[in-house]
Design a protein around this motif. Structure first.
Motif, mmCIF file in Angstrom:
data_model
loop_
_atom_site.group_PDB
_atom_site.id
_atom_site.type_symbol
_atom_site.label_atom_id
_atom_site.label_comp_id
_atom_site.label_asym_id
_atom_site.label_seq_id
_atom_site.Cartn_x
_atom_site.Cartn_y
_atom_site.Cartn_z
ATOM 1 N N THR A 36 1.646 -49.018 76.968
ATOM 2 C CA THR A 36 0.525 -49.030 77.905
ATOM 3 C C THR A 36 -0.630 -48.211 77.343
ATOM 4 O O THR A 36 -0.432 -47.079 76.902
ATOM 5 N N PRO A 37 -1.839 -48.766 77.362
ATOM 6 C CA PRO A 37 -2.998 -48.003 76.856
ATOM 7 C C PRO A 37 -3.254 -46.754 77.694
ATOM 8 O O PRO A 37 -3.192 -46.796 78.929
ATOM 9 N N ILE A 38 -3.536 -45.661 77.045
ATOM 10 C CA ILE A 38 -3.748 -44.382 77.724
ATOM 11 C C ILE A 38 -4.960 -44.454 78.643
ATOM 12 O O ILE A 38 -4.992 -43.791 79.680
ATOM 13 N N LEU A 39 -5.948 -45.274 78.299
ATOM 14 C CA LEU A 39 -7.147 -45.392 79.135
ATOM 15 C C LEU A 39 -6.814 -45.937 80.522
ATOM 16 O O LEU A 39 -7.364 -45.474 81.521
ATOM 17 N N HIS A 40 -5.879 -46.890 80.602
ATOM 18 C CA HIS A 40 -5.464 -47.424 81.903
ATOM 19 C C HIS A 40 -4.770 -46.343 82.733
ATOM 20 O O HIS A 40 -5.020 -46.224 83.933
ATOM 21 N N THR B 181 -13.807 -46.528 93.008
ATOM 22 C CA THR B 181 -12.794 -47.313 93.718
ATOM 23 C C THR B 181 -12.540 -48.627 92.989
ATOM 24 O O THR B 181 -11.382 -49.029 92.802
ATOM 25 N N PHE B 182 -13.609 -49.295 92.552
ATOM 26 C CA PHE B 182 -13.442 -50.527 91.778
ATOM 27 C C PHE B 182 -12.729 -50.262 90.447
ATOM 28 O O PHE B 182 -11.889 -51.052 90.015
ATOM 29 N N ALA B 183 -13.064 -49.160 89.810
ATOM 30 C CA ALA B 183 -12.403 -48.800 88.546
ATOM 31 C C ALA B 183 -10.909 -48.593 88.770
ATOM 32 O O ALA B 183 -10.080 -49.020 87.954
ATOM 33 N N PHE B 184 -10.561 -47.948 89.881
ATOM 34 C CA PHE B 184 -9.152 -47.732 90.198
ATOM 35 C C PHE B 184 -8.428 -49.062 90.415
ATOM 36 O O PHE B 184 -7.359 -49.287 89.852
ATOM 37 N N VAL B 185 -9.015 -49.939 91.217
ATOM 38 C CA VAL B 185 -8.379 -51.229 91.513
ATOM 39 C C VAL B 185 -8.228 -52.053 90.239
ATOM 40 O O VAL B 185 -7.162 -52.612 89.958
ATOM 41 N N PHE B 186 -9.286 -52.118 89.422
ATOM 42 C CA PHE B 186 -9.230 -52.862 88.171
ATOM 43 C C PHE B 186 -8.160 -52.294 87.243
ATOM 44 O O PHE B 186 -7.364 -53.031 86.653
ATOM 45 N N LEU C 7 -2.910 -52.410 84.679
ATOM 46 C CA LEU C 7 -1.664 -51.709 84.378
ATOM 47 C C LEU C 7 -0.460 -52.546 84.778
ATOM 48 O O LEU C 7 0.516 -52.648 84.026
ATOM 49 N N ILE C 8 -0.520 -53.172 85.936
ATOM 50 C CA ILE C 8 0.576 -54.032 86.391
ATOM 51 C C ILE C 8 0.710 -55.242 85.472
ATOM 52 O O ILE C 8 1.812 -55.616 85.080
ATOM 53 N N ARG C 9 -0.420 -55.858 85.096
ATOM 54 C CA ARG C 9 -0.393 -57.006 84.190
ATOM 55 C C ARG C 9 0.129 -56.617 82.814
ATOM 56 O O ARG C 9 0.794 -57.390 82.152
ATOM 57 N N TYR C 10 -0.193 -55.419 82.370
ATOM 58 C CA TYR C 10 0.189 -54.979 81.027
ATOM 59 C C TYR C 10 1.697 -54.859 80.874
ATOM 60 O O TYR C 10 2.213 -54.940 79.770
ATOM 61 N N LYS C 11 2.394 -54.659 81.964
ATOM 62 C CA LYS C 11 3.860 -54.542 81.902
ATOM 63 C C LYS C 11 4.501 -55.846 81.425
ATOM 64 O O LYS C 11 5.629 -55.838 80.972
ATOM 65 N N ARG C 12 3.774 -56.969 81.530
ATOM 66 C CA ARG C 12 4.309 -58.257 81.061
ATOM 67 C C ARG C 12 4.050 -58.493 79.581
ATOM 68 O O ARG C 12 4.582 -59.432 79.004
ATOM 69 N N ASN C 13 3.218 -57.671 78.958
ATOM 70 C CA ASN C 13 2.867 -57.868 77.557
ATOM 71 C C ASN C 13 4.036 -57.508 76.651
ATOM 72 O O ASN C 13 4.685 -56.480 76.843
ATOM 73 N N LYS C 14 4.263 -58.341 75.655
ATOM 74 C CA LYS C 14 5.413 -58.179 74.769
ATOM 75 C C LYS C 14 4.998 -58.178 73.309
ATOM 76 O O LYS C 14 3.964 -58.726 72.938
ATOM 77 N N ILE C 15 5.846 -57.583 72.490
ATOM 78 C CA ILE C 15 5.743 -57.669 71.038
ATOM 79 C C ILE C 15 6.985 -58.427 70.579
ATOM 80 O O ILE C 15 8.109 -58.051 70.909
#
Length: 183
Positions: free
Chosen positions: A36-40, A74-79, A84-92
């Protein structure tokens, strides 16, 4: 030339959580989650706090600009939370055959896939850098040996060592210690 020493420890690492392995038709496939990217993580952590501080200052001082700042956080938090939730599906995907080694990121997220000749691989090893642990390899080229980074940003040395172990087992590479190697 990279200095190699035979590793006398035959310690096998058990498959860690978050790594899937499949071997079929002369092919080894390892699947692991992208880090997970630290920025998220930072954005999800601090955006609500900054939104509340802005909203509190707006309520206290009555400065109209602060309501817009609060909405922006607030928008930054939601985005960031959705990302972050979508990133959990990313695979190598690491695919190894006797001829090729492929590292593929899905979805790509601006990261290029990597392809190498398995026959040129001399050794795999784990090294620590500024972004955490990286899986690297020593390649035999016409000009001599060179080191190539395969996968970076491991936070768990067990995952990195397991992937190293399985690729070396599949390609019948005897484990040797490389100078600068972790563990």
């Amino acid at each position: 030339m990279v200095e190699l020493q035979f590793d006398t420890s035959n310690e096998q690492i058990a498959k860690p959580v978050g790594v899937d392995i499949l071997e079929y038709n002369g092919q080894l496939e390892l699947t692991l989650d992208q880090p997970t990217p630290i920025l998220h993580i930072l954005s999800v952590s601090f955006s609500p706090l900054l939104a509340l501080i802005s909203l509190g200052l707006f309520a206290d001082k009555g400065i109209p600009l602060l309501i817009y700042v609060s909405v922006a956080f607030t928008f930054a938090f939601v985005f960031s939370l959705i990302s972050l939730i979508r990133y959990k599906r990313n695979k190598i995907f690491v695919t190894v055959t006797k001829e090729d080694l492929a590292i593929e990121y899905r979805p790509k997220n601006f990261i290029n896939d990597k392809f190498y000749s398995s026959k040129k691989i001399e050794q795999l090893f784990i090294k620590k850098d500024a972004n955490g642990l990286t899986l690297q390899m020593v390649i035999n080229e016409a000009e001599g040996q060179k080191t190539q980074k395969l996968i970076g940003r491991f936070t768990d040395i067990t995952k990195a060592k397991y992937i190293e172990q399985e690729i070396e087992r599949f390609l019948a590479i005897k484990n040797k210690r490389v100078s600068g190697e972790e563990m």
